[in-house]
Design a protein around this motif. Sequence first.
Motif, PDB file in Angstrom:
ATOM      1  N   ARG A  78       0.829  -1.207   0.000  1.00 53.48           N
ATOM      2  CA  ARG A  78       0.000   0.000   0.000  1.00 53.48           C
ATOM      3  C   ARG A  78       0.862   1.256   0.000  1.00 53.48           C
ATOM      4  NH1 ARG A  78      -1.046   1.630   5.682  1.00 53.48           N
ATOM      5  NH2 ARG A  78       0.430   0.401   6.862  1.00 53.48           N
ATOM      6  N   ASN A  79       0.271   2.329  -0.450  1.00 56.20           N
ATOM      7  CA  ASN A  79       0.909   3.636  -0.330  1.00 56.20           C
ATOM      8  C   ASN A  79       0.723   4.095   1.109  1.00 56.20           C
ATOM      9  OD1 ASN A  79       1.415   3.621  -3.096  1.00 56.20           O
ATOM     10  ND2 ASN A  79      -0.492   4.681  -3.585  1.00 56.20           N
ATOM     11  N   MET A  80       1.772   4.653   1.675  1.00 56.17           N
ATOM     12  CA  MET A  80       1.646   5.203   3.030  1.00 56.17           C
ATOM     13  C   MET A  80       1.876   6.710   2.896  1.00 56.17           C
ATOM     14  SD  MET A  80       3.078   2.128   5.419  1.00 56.17           S
ATOM     15  CE  MET A  80       4.824   2.272   5.058  1.00 56.17           C
ATOM     16  N   GLY A  87       8.913  -2.089  -8.161  1.00 53.47           N
ATOM     17  CA  GLY A  87       8.985  -1.777  -9.597  1.00 53.47           C
ATOM     18  C   GLY A  87       9.412  -0.353  -9.902  1.00 53.47           C
ATOM     19  N   VAL A  88       9.985   0.330  -8.897  1.00 49.39           N
ATOM     20  CA  VAL A  88      10.313   1.755  -9.097  1.00 49.39           C
ATOM     21  C   VAL A  88      11.380   1.952 -10.186  1.00 49.39           C
ATOM     22  CG1 VAL A  88      12.043   1.889  -7.222  1.00 49.39           C
ATOM     23  CG2 VAL A  88      10.782   3.939  -7.903  1.00 49.39           C
ATOM     24  N   PHE A  89      12.325   0.995 -10.306  1.00 47.68           N
ATOM     25  CA  PHE A  89      13.362   1.155 -11.333  1.00 47.68           C
ATOM     26  C   PHE A  89      12.748   0.918 -12.708  1.00 47.68           C
ATOM     27  CE2 PHE A  89      15.589   0.172  -7.446  1.00 47.68           C
ATOM     28  CZ  PHE A  89      16.505   1.212  -7.411  1.00 47.68           C
ATOM     29  N   GLY A  90      12.948   1.877 -13.594  1.00 48.07           N
ATOM     30  CA  GLY A  90      12.355   1.774 -14.921  1.00 48.07           C
ATOM     31  C   GLY A  90      10.976   2.407 -14.982  1.00 48.07           C
ATOM     32  N   ARG A  91      10.530   2.976 -13.862  1.00 43.13           N
ATOM     33  CA  ARG A  91       9.213   3.613 -13.816  1.00 43.13           C
ATOM     34  C   ARG A  91       9.403   5.131 -13.822  1.00 43.13           C
ATOM     35  NH1 ARG A  91       6.071   1.436  -8.858  1.00 43.13           N
ATOM     36  NH2 ARG A  91       6.812   3.184  -7.635  1.00 43.13           N
ATOM     37  N   ALA A  93       9.054   8.844 -12.773  1.00 43.03           N
ATOM     38  CA  ALA A  93       8.874   9.469 -11.462  1.00 43.03           C
ATOM     39  C   ALA A  93       7.430   9.954 -11.334  1.00 43.03           C
ATOM     40  CB  ALA A  93       9.846  10.632 -11.293  1.00 43.03           C
ATOM     41  N   GLY A  94       6.859   9.769 -10.153  1.00 43.37           N
ATOM     42  CA  GLY A  94       5.520  10.295  -9.885  1.00 43.37           C
ATOM     43  C   GLY A  94       4.393   9.563 -10.590  1.00 43.37           C
ATOM     44  N   SER A  95       4.525   8.265 -10.802  1.00 40.67           N
ATOM     45  CA  SER A  95       3.498   7.592 -11.616  1.00 40.67           C
ATOM     46  C   SER A  95       2.760   6.457 -10.913  1.00 40.67           C
ATOM     47  CB  SER A  95       4.114   7.089 -12.925  1.00 40.67           C
ATOM     48  OG  SER A  95       5.112   6.138 -12.664  1.00 40.67           O
ATOM     49  N   VAL A  96       2.863   6.348  -9.581  1.00 39.21           N
ATOM     50  CA  VAL A  96       2.058   5.322  -8.893  1.00 39.21           C
ATOM     51  C   VAL A  96       0.613   5.807  -8.811  1.00 39.21           C
ATOM     52  CG1 VAL A  96       1.631   4.187  -6.666  1.00 39.21           C
ATOM     53  CG2 VAL A  96       3.953   4.341  -7.563  1.00 39.21           C
ATOM     54  N   ASP A  97      -0.300   4.986  -9.343  1.00 40.65           N
ATOM     55  CA  ASP A  97      -1.720   5.331  -9.352  1.00 40.65           C
ATOM     56  C   ASP A  97      -2.229   5.579  -7.940  1.00 40.65           C
ATOM     57  OD1 ASP A  97      -2.203   5.324 -11.983  1.00 40.65           O
ATOM     58  OD2 ASP A  97      -3.132   3.335 -12.065  1.00 40.65           O
ATOM     59  N   GLY A  98      -2.985   6.638  -7.780  1.00 38.58           N
ATOM     60  CA  GLY A  98      -3.650   6.871  -6.508  1.00 38.58           C
ATOM     61  C   GLY A  98      -2.770   7.535  -5.466  1.00 38.58           C
ATOM     62  N   PHE A  99      -1.513   7.856  -5.807  1.00 35.57           N
ATOM     63  CA  PHE A  99      -0.684   8.564  -4.835  1.00 35.57           C
ATOM     64  C   PHE A  99      -0.628  10.041  -5.208  1.00 35.57           C
ATOM     65  CE2 PHE A  99       3.079  10.380  -2.967  1.00 35.57           C
ATOM     66  CZ  PHE A  99       2.941   9.974  -1.641  1.00 35.57           C
ATOM     67  N   ALA A 100      -0.856  10.904  -4.222  1.00 38.85           N
ATOM     68  CA  ALA A 100      -0.871  12.350  -4.465  1.00 38.85           C
ATOM     69  C   ALA A 100       0.536  12.929  -4.356  1.00 38.85           C
ATOM     70  CB  ALA A 100      -1.804  13.031  -3.465  1.00 38.85           C
ATOM     71  N   TYR A 101       1.228  12.970  -5.470  1.00 41.29           N
ATOM     72  CA  TYR A 101       2.597  13.504  -5.498  1.00 41.29           C
ATOM     73  C   TYR A 101       2.590  15.024  -5.465  1.00 41.29           C
ATOM     74  CZ  TYR A 101       4.254   8.906  -7.196  1.00 41.29           C
ATOM     75  OH  TYR A 101       4.565   7.588  -7.324  1.00 41.29           O
ATOM     76  N   SER A 102       3.754  15.573  -5.103  1.00 41.16           N
ATOM     77  CA  SER A 102       3.962  17.018  -5.237  1.00 41.16           C
ATOM     78  C   SER A 102       4.094  17.339  -6.734  1.00 41.16           C
ATOM     79  CB  SER A 102       5.257  17.416  -4.542  1.00 41.16           C
ATOM     80  OG  SER A 102       6.355  16.794  -5.192  1.00 41.16           O
ATOM     81  N   ASP A 103       3.890  18.589  -7.079  1.00 45.13           N
ATOM     82  CA  ASP A 103       4.090  19.009  -8.470  1.00 45.13           C
ATOM     83  C   ASP A 103       5.541  18.766  -8.894  1.00 45.13           C
ATOM     84  OD1 ASP A 103       1.477  19.763  -8.593  1.00 45.13           O
ATOM     85  OD2 ASP A 103       1.864  21.900  -8.225  1.00 45.13           O
ATOM     86  N   ALA A 104       6.464  18.929  -7.939  1.00 46.50           N
ATOM     87  CA  ALA A 104       7.893  18.767  -8.262  1.00 46.50           C
ATOM     88  C   ALA A 104       8.170  17.365  -8.794  1.00 46.50           C
ATOM     89  CB  ALA A 104       8.739  19.043  -7.022  1.00 46.50           C
TER      90      ALA A 104
END
Length: 169
Positions: A78-80, A87-91, A93-104
Amino acid sequence: MSRSSALAAICLSSGLLVSACGPSGGASKTAVEAMSSPAEKQAALASLPAPYNTGDLENGERQFGVCRSCHTIAPGGRNMTGPNLYGVFGRKAGSVDGFAYSDAVKAAGFVWDGAHLDQWLTNPRTFLPGTKMSFAGIKAEKDRVDLIAYLKVETGAGKTAVAEPKTQP
Ligand code: HEC
């Protein structure tokens, strides 16, 4: 004799591991579970590009202790406070569905690899000003290398041996 009792008989008589005779009828383990033996982890480590192939997984796991309060690394975790890192390598940045990333992070535009992660972990806030990851950074280069090696092995990058693009000088 029914199919299931036949299976049970096979399982008992052949001395297979009990887990291989579960309700699924001994379906093969998933690739992810299969990665869990120390020998498989060492093989995944050895398949990584330098300098990660000589990383110290034990130290990497220790270093990950400071990330654990905010990140899961298991598949489907889960996202915390931070997003799941499987799977972060090769993904991107900022592309996990449903996670509220910063604009940066949303606007970062790169794909995570060892070199980007190394800069990020040195100091997230100078690397991507405006990030909401409150983390001071890991000062020792060796600790970052070990942590990245650990993350690659644990998040599935060792299996696909994600290519490391040449780092800028
Ligand atoms: C206090 C909580 C916290 C800690 C501790 C923390 N993170 Fe984060 N992490 C976040 C947050 C929040 C984000 C999202 C940042 C944003 O959107 O600006 C993030 C984002 C990330 C990302 C980008 C993910 C993506 O999908 O683009 C990576 C990689 C990452 N963290 C790795 C780590 C590692 C490795 C550690 C340990 C050294 C760590 N983080 C420690 C909260 C944390």
